[in-house]
Design an enzyme around this catalytic site. Structure first.
Site, PDB file in Angstrom:
ATOM      1  N   THR A   1      42.214 -20.482 -17.570  1.00 42.19           N
ATOM      2  CA  THR A   1      41.699 -20.935 -16.276  1.00 42.19           C
ATOM      3  C   THR A   1      42.586 -22.084 -15.813  1.00 42.19           C
ATOM      4  OG1 THR A   1      40.142 -22.482 -17.305  1.00 42.19           O
ATOM      5  CG2 THR A   1      39.326 -20.255 -16.851  1.00 42.19           C
ATOM      6  N   HIS A   2      42.849 -22.159 -14.524  1.00 39.90           N
ATOM      7  CA  HIS A   2      43.791 -23.142 -13.973  1.00 39.90           C
ATOM      8  C   HIS A   2      45.190 -22.952 -14.577  1.00 39.90           C
ATOM      9  CE1 HIS A   2      40.485 -25.623 -12.205  1.00 39.90           C
ATOM     10  NE2 HIS A   2      39.841 -25.143 -13.253  1.00 39.90           N
TER      11      HIS A   2
ATOM     12  N   SER B   1      68.892  -6.755 -12.505  1.00 36.83           N
ATOM     13  CA  SER B   1      69.837  -7.736 -11.978  1.00 36.83           C
ATOM     14  C   SER B   1      71.216  -7.126 -11.817  1.00 36.83           C
ATOM     15  CB  SER B   1      69.910  -8.951 -12.905  1.00 36.83           C
ATOM     16  OG  SER B   1      70.916  -9.851 -12.490  1.00 36.83           O
ATOM     17  N   SER B   2      71.918  -7.591 -10.784  1.00 39.81           N
ATOM     18  CA  SER B   2      73.296  -7.159 -10.568  1.00 39.81           C
ATOM     19  C   SER B   2      74.289  -8.019 -11.345  1.00 39.81           C
ATOM     20  CB  SER B   2      73.629  -7.220  -9.070  1.00 39.81           C
ATOM     21  OG  SER B   2      73.525  -8.562  -8.602  1.00 39.81           O
TER      22      SER B   2
ATOM     23  N   GLU C   1      55.814  -6.311  -7.940  1.00 44.85           N
ATOM     24  CA  GLU C   1      56.390  -7.033  -6.806  1.00 44.85           C
ATOM     25  C   GLU C   1      56.286  -6.212  -5.520  1.00 44.85           C
ATOM     26  OE1 GLU C   1      59.760  -9.285  -9.575  1.00 44.85           O
ATOM     27  OE2 GLU C   1      60.330  -7.619  -8.268  1.00 44.85           O
TER      28      GLU C   1
ATOM     29  N   SER D   1      39.393  10.098  29.519  1.00 46.09           N
ATOM     30  CA  SER D   1      40.141   8.936  29.965  1.00 46.09           C
ATOM     31  C   SER D   1      40.871   8.369  28.757  1.00 46.09           C
ATOM     32  CB  SER D   1      39.193   7.881  30.551  1.00 46.09           C
ATOM     33  OG  SER D   1      39.829   6.628  30.675  1.00 46.09           O
ATOM     34  N   THR D   2      41.964   7.681  29.003  1.00 50.82           N
ATOM     35  CA  THR D   2      42.582   6.918  27.917  1.00 50.82           C
ATOM     36  C   THR D   2      41.539   6.025  27.254  1.00 50.82           C
ATOM     37  OG1 THR D   2      44.766   6.911  28.948  1.00 50.82           O
ATOM     38  CG2 THR D   2      44.274   5.091  27.431  1.00 50.82           C
ATOM     39  N   ASN D   3      40.589   5.560  28.065  1.00 51.82           N
ATOM     40  CA  ASN D   3      39.639   4.552  27.602  1.00 51.82           C
ATOM     41  C   ASN D   3      38.616   5.072  26.607  1.00 51.82           C
ATOM     42  OD1 ASN D   3      41.097   3.330  29.577  1.00 51.82           O
ATOM     43  ND2 ASN D   3      39.374   2.949  30.960  1.00 51.82           N
TER      44      ASN D   3
ATOM     45  N   LYS E   1      68.510  -7.235 -17.976  1.00 51.58           N
ATOM     46  CA  LYS E   1      67.289  -7.787 -17.368  1.00 51.58           C
ATOM     47  C   LYS E   1      66.475  -6.670 -16.726  1.00 51.58           C
ATOM     48  CE  LYS E   1      65.955 -11.898 -14.722  1.00 51.58           C
ATOM     49  NZ  LYS E   1      64.800 -11.369 -14.021  1.00 51.58           N
TER      50      LYS E   1
END
Length: 471
Positions: A187-188, A318-319, A331, A140-142, A324
């Site tokens: 720290t902080h 950078s463009s 990222e 079954s799909t299930n 840079k």
């Protein structure tokens, strides 16, 4: 040849592309769910196909499926597992029906290819291999979709773990290489007591390894298969030996360690194992993005930031600003991990949306889990190869920041007291002097004792600075 052929299902006739291996139910899903244009991931196609292949073998061995039909199904499945016919898996992952459209897409493709193997044309009025009666026998799909979700994750699991361990190992190498460099702790985001660069980077490696252990623990639940529960967990229409034989056969075919379920009803009602694994992926993702952010902070600059690390230059940043260079791999890892966290939220919400004997939200759970695996493997591999391996320590800059750090006075607390320490720190900061200069100026300690207490490397070992242990 005409552009279309006519296929039939329980609702009537449907026009299907003439050369398509799929049939009526798949075509209806294509028309009903034109949502994203996305197709099932290879991991999902693979997992569904190994289920169908194994079922054909089991039913042939039990004498429930004609040998010629079984062999044709097995051959068709082997072709798919070898990478053929992928263009015929066309159902959008955003769909309904708990994945019935996915299941029937696989059933129809395998059935029609099996018919071709038996010498029967796609447009033949009668075909010996039926997608429901033969390819989907005792299924079954299930119970197939929950099983496919588990197998799809496990298919890529070893690769995931190896990729993450490689990242941890590269951080370990950097930690060992840089362990002699003492820097300012923070720290902080404010100055704190010294740490060794090896300690800071080594902790990144340890965090990844702790998360690897969580993933391994979570993956164990995925190895428990509910295949054989059929429609509601009772195993209706399945041979009494079917469940055990399927688990054994899938283990042999895939090389993955798998277990029988001790409660087929629970295995169909609850998606907790998938949700638990997804949460472990999210946990890894949040730690990886934290590490990426630490690298971005430490590499900020190069002239107006911390600049304790330099990321390898991989592309112009950078463009408009010449020269840079940005920490693009870090990222990228951030964004990839955010995406994984979002996928996990969907998996969690779908997991709680099951009702009674079935969770109908499985298609997007399968899609998201497969996507999470792919994104984490690819993102971490690129991050490791293109950033971590080439990461550069700017020793002089790290030591320069440390020399200006007024919080070094913390090591003197047991000797001059907290209040005197606070006074020294404030004066050093206000007058741009070192802690050493201010302590000597105020006559709080002898020079020899002070130099011993302000040994920054010794501070990174912990304990009491400048005080001999009692005998």
């Amino acid at each position: 040849m005409t552009e279309y052929r006519i296929e039939k299902d329980s609702l009537g006739e449907v026009r299907v592309p003439a050369n398509a291996l799929y049939a009526a139910q798949t075509q209806r899903a294509v028309e009903n769910f034109p949502i994203t244009g996305m197709k099932p991931y290879p991991a999902f196609i693979w997992s569904m196909t190994v289920i169908k292949r194994t079922a054909a073998v089991v039913h042939k061995e039990l004498g429930l499926l004609d040998a010629n039909i079984a062999d044709a199904i097995i051959q068709a499945a082997d072709e798919i597992l070898a990478g053929q016919h992928r263009e015929h898996f066309v159902v959008d992952p955003f769909q309904a029906g708990a994945g019935t459209s996915h299941n029937m897409n696989v059933n129809e493709v395998i059935a029609n290819r099996a018919n071709q193997i038996l010498g029967v044309a796609l447009d033949a009025p009668k075909k010996p291999v039926n997608p429901n009666d033969h390819v989907n026998m005792a299924q079954s799909t299930n119970d197939t979709i929950p099983t496919a979700i588990r197998l799809g994750v496990l298919w890529k699991f070893d690769e995931l773990i190896a990729t993450l361990q490689n990242c941890a190992d590269e951080f370990k190498k950097k930690a060992q290489e840089w362990d002699g460099v003492v820097k300012s702790g923070r720290t902080h985001l404010q100055d704190a007591v010294p740490v060794r660069m090896g300690q800071e980077v080594g902790a990144w490696a340890k965090a990844i390894e702790r998360n690897i252990e969580k993933l391994k623990f979570a993956a164990e639940g995925l190895r428990r298969l509910g295949i054989g529960g059929t429609a509601a967990g009772s195993g209706l229409n399945a041979h009494p030996e079917y469940h055990a034989r399927m688990v054994k056969g899938l283990t042999a075919l895939t090389g993955i360690t798998l277990y029988e379920s001790d409660d087929l009803f629970e295995s169909m009602q609850s998606m907790q194992d998938a949700v638990f694994f997804s949460a472990a992926m999210r946990n890894m993702a949040q730690d990886l993005t934290r590490i990426a952010n630490d690298i971005r902070l430490l590499a900020s600059g190069p002239t107006t930031g911390l600049a304790e690390l330099t990321c390898p230059p991989v592309q112009p940043g950078s463009s408009i600003m010449p020269g840079k260079v940005n920490p693009v791999l870090a990222e990228m890892l951030n964004q990839s991990m955010y995406h994984i966290m979002g996928c996990d939220l969907t998996v969690m919400m779908c997991g709680q949306a099951g009702q009674l004997e079935l969770n109908v939200m499985m298609p997007i759970m399968a899609h998201n889990l497969n996507e999470m695996m792919l994104v984490m493997i690819g993102a971490v591999r690129a991050f490791t190869d293109k950033l971590v391996k080439g990461l550069i320590l700017n020793k002089e800059q790290a030591e320069r920041w440390l020399a200006k750090n007024p919080i070094l006075v913390t090591a003197l607390n047991p000797i001059i007291g907290y209040n005197n320490g606070a006074m020294v720190a404030k004066k050093a900061l206000a007058e741009n002097k070192s802690v050493r200069e201010v302590v000597l100026e105020l006559g709080l300690m002898k020079e020899e004792d002070l130099d011993k207490a302000l040994d920054a490397y010794e501070m990174t070992k912990g304990g009491l600075q400048g005080i001999a242990a009692g005998g």
